[in-house]
Design an enzyme around this catalytic site. Structure first.
Site, PDB file in Angstrom:
ATOM      1  N   CYS A  10       0.839  -1.203   0.000  1.00  0.00           N
ATOM      2  CA  CYS A  10       0.000   0.000   0.000  1.00  0.00           C
ATOM      3  C   CYS A  10       0.878   1.258   0.000  1.00  0.00           C
ATOM      4  CB  CYS A  10      -0.912   0.002   1.224  1.00  0.00           C
ATOM      5  SG  CYS A  10      -0.015   0.156   2.787  1.00  0.00           S
ATOM      6  N   CYS A  13       3.206   1.530   2.927  1.00  0.00           N
ATOM      7  CA  CYS A  13       4.322   0.591   2.800  1.00  0.00           C
ATOM      8  C   CYS A  13       5.383   1.149   1.856  1.00  0.00           C
ATOM      9  CB  CYS A  13       3.830  -0.759   2.292  1.00  0.00           C
ATOM     10  SG  CYS A  13       2.608  -1.540   3.361  1.00  0.00           S
TER      11      CYS A  13
END
Length: 76
Positions: A10, A13
């Site tokens: 995501c 991340c």
């Protein structure tokens, strides 16, 4: 030094990955970066929340994206 980023890939991340790489670069560290995206592996690290930063097998941060300065301290 082995740096692992645990997460699904995501935006948070990806941000943590960029911050960790910048911190390691700024500190002049030699490192290997691994992105762990397989959720089945997260329990190996005892991680419940992502993104997580793991350094040499030790979870240093979980569930948030620390600042560049915080990551530098975690890598030192």
């Amino acid at each position: 030094m082995k740096i692992q980023i645990l997460g699904s890939g995501c935006a948070k991340c990806r941000t943590l990955t960029a911050v960790a790489e910048q911190a390691a670069h700024d500190l002049g560290l030699q490192y290997e970066l691994e992105k762990v995206t397989d959720v089945k592996r997260f329990p190996e690290f005892g991680v419940m929340f992502t993104p997580a930063l793991v350094v040499d097998g030790v979870v240093k941060s979980s569930g948030k994206v620390p600042s560049l300065d915080e990551v530098k301290k975690l890598l030192s």
